[in-house]
Motif scaffolding. Sequence first.
Motif, mmCIF file in Angstrom:
data_model
loop_
_atom_site.group_PDB
_atom_site.id
_atom_site.type_symbol
_atom_site.label_atom_id
_atom_site.label_comp_id
_atom_site.label_asym_id
_atom_site.label_seq_id
_atom_site.Cartn_x
_atom_site.Cartn_y
_atom_site.Cartn_z
ATOM 1 N N TRP A 86 0.853 -1.119 -0.006
ATOM 2 C CA TRP A 86 -0.077 -0.087 0.118
ATOM 3 C C TRP A 86 0.877 1.358 -0.091
ATOM 4 O O TRP A 86 0.488 2.149 -0.684
ATOM 5 C CB TRP A 86 -0.774 -0.078 1.184
ATOM 6 C CG TRP A 86 -1.912 1.031 1.351
ATOM 7 C CD1 TRP A 86 -3.301 1.102 0.584
ATOM 8 C CD2 TRP A 86 -1.681 2.174 2.005
ATOM 9 N NE1 TRP A 86 -3.771 2.261 0.930
ATOM 10 C CE2 TRP A 86 -2.978 3.099 1.794
ATOM 11 C CE3 TRP A 86 -0.831 2.725 2.915
ATOM 12 C CZ2 TRP A 86 -3.212 4.368 2.273
ATOM 13 C CZ3 TRP A 86 -1.053 4.119 3.303
ATOM 14 C CH2 TRP A 86 -2.005 4.722 2.988
ATOM 15 N N MET A 87 1.865 1.091 0.675
ATOM 16 C CA MET A 87 2.757 2.401 0.920
ATOM 17 C C MET A 87 3.497 2.673 -0.369
ATOM 18 O O MET A 87 3.556 3.966 -0.861
ATOM 19 C CB MET A 87 3.641 2.072 1.895
ATOM 20 C CG MET A 87 3.274 2.430 3.458
ATOM 21 S SD MET A 87 3.238 4.533 3.440
ATOM 22 C CE MET A 87 2.984 4.673 5.178
ATOM 23 N N LYS A 88 4.255 1.450 -0.887
ATOM 24 C CA LYS A 88 4.900 1.589 -2.125
ATOM 25 C C LYS A 88 3.909 2.170 -3.307
ATOM 26 O O LYS A 88 4.420 2.997 -4.075
ATOM 27 C CB LYS A 88 5.592 0.159 -2.419
ATOM 28 C CG LYS A 88 6.655 0.135 -1.599
ATOM 29 C CD LYS A 88 7.491 -1.309 -2.098
ATOM 30 C CE LYS A 88 8.806 -1.492 -1.214
ATOM 31 N NZ LYS A 88 9.258 -2.637 -1.741
ATOM 32 N N THR A 89 2.749 1.731 -3.538
ATOM 33 C CA THR A 89 1.804 2.027 -4.446
ATOM 34 C C THR A 89 1.532 3.650 -4.326
ATOM 35 O O THR A 89 1.635 4.247 -5.343
ATOM 36 C CB THR A 89 0.447 1.275 -4.404
ATOM 37 O OG1 THR A 89 0.795 -0.054 -4.476
ATOM 38 C CG2 THR A 89 -0.331 1.655 -5.513
ATOM 39 N N ALA A 91 3.292 5.812 -2.810
ATOM 40 C CA ALA A 91 4.568 6.608 -3.052
ATOM 41 C C ALA A 91 4.939 6.672 -4.580
ATOM 42 O O ALA A 91 5.467 7.712 -4.782
ATOM 43 C CB ALA A 91 5.813 5.961 -2.289
ATOM 44 N N LYS A 92 4.669 5.748 -5.283
ATOM 45 C CA LYS A 92 5.137 5.605 -6.648
ATOM 46 C C LYS A 92 4.399 6.526 -7.376
ATOM 47 O O LYS A 92 4.789 7.340 -8.191
ATOM 48 C CB LYS A 92 5.132 4.363 -7.219
ATOM 49 C CG LYS A 92 5.947 3.354 -6.831
ATOM 50 C CD LYS A 92 5.811 1.902 -7.400
ATOM 51 C CE LYS A 92 6.895 1.069 -7.002
ATOM 52 N NZ LYS A 92 6.679 -0.368 -7.390
ATOM 53 N N PHE A 96 5.740 10.160 -9.286
ATOM 54 C CA PHE A 96 5.694 10.525 -10.771
ATOM 55 C C PHE A 96 4.960 12.045 -10.565
ATOM 56 O O PHE A 96 5.588 12.550 -11.809
ATOM 57 C CB PHE A 96 4.565 9.423 -11.287
ATOM 58 C CG PHE A 96 4.248 9.704 -12.773
ATOM 59 C CD1 PHE A 96 5.193 9.343 -13.668
ATOM 60 C CD2 PHE A 96 3.225 10.211 -13.186
ATOM 61 C CE1 PHE A 96 4.891 9.532 -14.859
ATOM 62 C CE2 PHE A 96 2.758 10.480 -14.511
ATOM 63 C CZ PHE A 96 3.882 10.202 -15.428
ATOM 64 N N VAL A 97 4.223 12.195 -9.962
ATOM 65 C CA VAL A 97 3.714 13.485 -10.000
ATOM 66 C C VAL A 97 4.668 14.813 -9.619
ATOM 67 O O VAL A 97 4.853 15.769 -10.404
ATOM 68 C CB VAL A 97 2.551 13.681 -9.110
ATOM 69 C CG1 VAL A 97 2.017 15.204 -9.154
ATOM 70 C CG2 VAL A 97 1.382 12.883 -9.571
ATOM 71 N N LEU A 152 10.861 8.989 -2.058
ATOM 72 C CA LEU A 152 11.915 7.990 -2.191
ATOM 73 C C LEU A 152 12.195 7.360 -0.925
ATOM 74 O O LEU A 152 13.081 6.166 -0.913
ATOM 75 C CB LEU A 152 13.226 8.580 -2.781
ATOM 76 C CG LEU A 152 13.011 9.053 -4.271
ATOM 77 C CD1 LEU A 152 14.166 9.875 -4.606
ATOM 78 C CD2 LEU A 152 13.079 7.650 -5.071
ATOM 79 N N GLY A 153 12.269 8.061 0.285
ATOM 80 C CA GLY A 153 12.517 7.476 1.664
ATOM 81 C C GLY A 153 11.611 6.461 1.749
ATOM 82 O O GLY A 153 11.872 5.549 2.483
#
Length: 246
Positions: A86-89, A91-92, A96-97, A152-153
């Motif tokens: 959930w966090m990675k989705t 953050a990705k 991008f934005v 990124l962190g």
Amino acid sequence: MNLYLWGWKSANTESKYNILHLVARSASSSEISGAALQMQRELQWYKAVESYVHPSLQEQQDMFHRTPRQVFTKEHKELVEKGEKWMKTTAKSCTFVAVLIITVVFAAAFTVPGGNNPFGIPIFLHQPSFLVFAVSDAFALFSSTASLLMFLGILTSRYSEEDFLESLPKKLIIGLITLFFSIASMMVAFGATVYIFLSHPWKWTIIPISLLGCVPVTLFGLLQFPTLLEIYSSTYRSSILQPNKE
């Protein structure tokens, strides 16, 4: 509340159970959206109860020779994986934005509205609208860069259990706030550029264009503010069994 006596012997073993073993078991809640926040709530609940019990119970083993913390780790392994996903989705998507904003505002800093004179000085340098453009463009660059670093962190985090308690939510809060300000600053810079070009021949178009520029900022706020508020409340205003500090 006194939890020091919450322990008992199993009938078939010399190992003891206590209340921490029970709290360590997974109990997902439908009231919390997002696996990461559910994991955070589980940790808060476990640590709140842990602060009440006697220290010796924290290392007490059950019939399978597992401490409460070991039970917690095993029972929440799947929830940690879901929280990481959930966090990675999130953050990705935000990364991008942020990259797009950095690209736009960085290019705008070297292609100033109106261009430069033969000496390289911006033509509209002494106009207040140009100052608004320069400040908002710089702020958009800095805030979007900060947002990118926060996300990124998150992507490079270890995703240990303790990270879900404060580290990851704090990074997500800072990332979302700085991303909001970067979008707002970019729209202000756009409005200032439009004003420089159209303030004289097409002055009537400034108001509708400025209103349209507020649409992306408003949409981002409406879509992300509930999530941001929930993360903030869960991280800094949680009232789960607050330990008595007297």
